[in-house]
Scaffold this motif. Structure first.
Motif, PDB file in Angstrom:
ATOM      1  N   ASP A   1       3.500   6.107  -5.327  1.00 42.76           N
ATOM      2  CA  ASP A   1       3.429   6.176  -6.790  1.00 42.76           C
ATOM      3  C   ASP A   1       2.200   6.955  -7.252  1.00 42.76           C
ATOM      4  OD1 ASP A   1       5.827   4.858  -7.150  1.00 42.76           O
ATOM      5  OD2 ASP A   1       4.900   2.882  -7.369  1.00 42.76           O
ATOM      6  N   TYR A   2       1.114   6.876  -6.500  1.00 41.23           N
ATOM      7  CA  TYR A   2      -0.072   7.673  -6.830  1.00 41.23           C
ATOM      8  C   TYR A   2       0.237   9.167  -6.704  1.00 41.23           C
ATOM      9  CZ  TYR A   2      -4.677   9.798  -6.592  1.00 41.23           C
ATOM     10  OH  TYR A   2      -5.773  10.607  -6.827  1.00 41.23           O
TER      11      TYR A   2
ATOM     12  N   ALA B   1       2.230   1.878  -3.430  1.00 36.74           N
ATOM     13  CA  ALA B   1       1.169   2.350  -4.318  1.00 36.74           C
ATOM     14  C   ALA B   1       0.777   3.791  -4.008  1.00 36.74           C
ATOM     15  CB  ALA B   1      -0.047   1.431  -4.201  1.00 36.74           C
ATOM     16  N   GLN B   2       0.741   4.152  -2.733  1.00 35.75           N
ATOM     17  CA  GLN B   2       0.390   5.524  -2.351  1.00 35.75           C
ATOM     18  C   GLN B   2       1.449   6.521  -2.817  1.00 35.75           C
ATOM     19  OE1 GLN B   2       0.041   4.612   1.763  1.00 35.75           O
ATOM     20  NE2 GLN B   2      -2.008   3.703   1.532  1.00 35.75           N
TER      21      GLN B   2
ATOM     22  N   SER C   1       0.836  -1.206   0.000  1.00 33.81           N
ATOM     23  CA  SER C   1       0.000   0.000   0.000  1.00 33.81           C
ATOM     24  C   SER C   1       0.866   1.250   0.000  1.00 33.81           C
ATOM     25  CB  SER C   1      -0.934   0.003   1.214  1.00 33.81           C
ATOM     26  OG  SER C   1      -1.881  -1.032   1.134  1.00 33.81           O
TER      27      SER C   1
ATOM     28  N   LEU D   1      -7.768   3.162  -1.730  1.00 37.08           N
ATOM     29  CA  LEU D   1      -7.315   4.348  -2.452  1.00 37.08           C
ATOM     30  C   LEU D   1      -8.329   5.481  -2.346  1.00 37.08           C
ATOM     31  CD1 LEU D   1      -5.230   5.724  -4.247  1.00 37.08           C
ATOM     32  CD2 LEU D   1      -6.360   4.692  -6.234  1.00 37.08           C
TER      33      LEU D   1
ATOM     34  N   ALA E   1       2.300  10.148  -9.671  1.00 33.77           N
ATOM     35  CA  ALA E   1       1.519  10.159 -10.908  1.00 33.77           C
ATOM     36  C   ALA E   1       0.579  11.358 -10.978  1.00 33.77           C
ATOM     37  CB  ALA E   1       0.717   8.854 -11.020  1.00 33.77           C
ATOM     38  N   GLN E   2       0.071  11.779  -9.813  1.00 29.18           N
ATOM     39  CA  GLN E   2      -0.840  12.924  -9.775  1.00 29.18           C
ATOM     40  C   GLN E   2      -0.099  14.252  -9.653  1.00 29.18           C
ATOM     41  OE1 GLN E   2      -4.238  12.632 -10.255  1.00 29.18           O
ATOM     42  NE2 GLN E   2      -3.614  10.535 -10.758  1.00 29.18           N
TER      43      GLN E   2
ATOM     44  N   LYS F   1      -7.447   9.218  -1.064  1.00 29.46           N
ATOM     45  CA  LYS F   1      -7.750  10.444  -1.811  1.00 29.46           C
ATOM     46  C   LYS F   1      -8.493  11.447  -0.933  1.00 29.46           C
ATOM     47  CE  LYS F   1      -8.053   8.292  -6.412  1.00 29.46           C
ATOM     48  NZ  LYS F   1      -8.963   8.009  -7.551  1.00 29.46           N
TER      49      LYS F   1
END
Length: 248
Positions: A49-50, A46-47, A43, A237, A53-54, A241
């Protein structure tokens, strides 16, 4: 406006599922780290990388200080990554992820907990790193004050800084500042504090202090009572957010 995230232990989910474990620290304080303070490795990756990406802006402490001094225009999507207590998992699991992505973060150091020499990673306990290992992670982590021997609590309502006299609290702050490069930024141990602690930090010229109260930090947020959001294991996710203040 910006979000601050706080992490303690980043571990593989299999280690977290083994249950709560005791801390093992240099000054001998005995406690256990609550499971909600663990985040799983998948997790966390992934967080991060999020956020990349954003196109989030990863803040530094200097930028946050300048923001509250009116000298920095906060990018619309800004996040501050913070870690508390400097556990071995920070070195073993979090550090490589951040280093590979060329990111920086803040680490609040309870310097009385830190060992003089490195030891092997021990998954059965929550054990902090050593001073040489802190130096080895300094390309990613900026180190700030988390007390020297005052990272102690009584239950869930009082930290040592709340029951000791102000003189003792100030002496402990100064002891920690002998070891950390950022000497005017603080994180309240366990997120526990009272108005006297805030007043003491102001008298001692601290510019920022972080709680574990959830929420966003605004221009009018007291910089000595900044909000931080704990990120637990397997957080969906959609909820992540929401923590970031994103709207559908």
């Amino acid at each position: 406006m910006f979000t601050t995230l706080v992490f303690h232990e980043i571990r593989p989910l299999t280690e977290i599922q083994a249950g709560m474990r005791p801390i093992q620290v240099a000054d001998g304080y005995a406690d256990s780290l609550p499971l909600p303070l663990y985040n799983d490795l998948d997790s966390f990756s992934a967080q991060i990388d999020y956020l990349i990406a954003q196109q989030y802006h990863f803040l530094t402490l200097a930028e946050v200080i300048d923001f509250y001094a009116g000298k920095f225009n906060m990018p619309e999507k800004s996040v501050l990554l913070t870690f508390d207590d400097c556990y071995q998992s920070q070195l073993r699991y979090a550090y490589p992820i951040l280093q590979q992505r060329h990111l920086t973060a803040v680490s609040f150091v309870p310097t009385g907990w830190i060992f003089q020499k490195p030891t092997a990673y021990a998954p059965e306990v929550s054990r902090p790193v050593s001073f040489p290992e802190l130096l080895g992670m300094a390309d990613v982590f900026t180190y700030a004050n988390h007390t020297h021997h005052f990272h102690q609590r009584k239950g869930t309502t009082a930290s040592r800084a709340m029951w000791e006299k102000e003189k003792a609290f100030i002496a402990d702050l100064k002891a920690c500042n002998q070891f950390v490069p950022v000497k005017d930024v603080f994180a309240y141990p366990f997120g526990l504090y009272d108005e006297k602690n805030v007043t003491t930090l102001a008298k001692e010229n601290f510019k920022l202090a972080f709680t574990t109260i959830k929420g966003m930090n605004l221009k009018d947020t007291n910089p000595l009572e900044l909000r931080r959001n704990v990120v637990p294991a397997q957080l969906p996710l959609a909820v992540f957010k929401e923590i970031l203040g994103e709207k559908e």
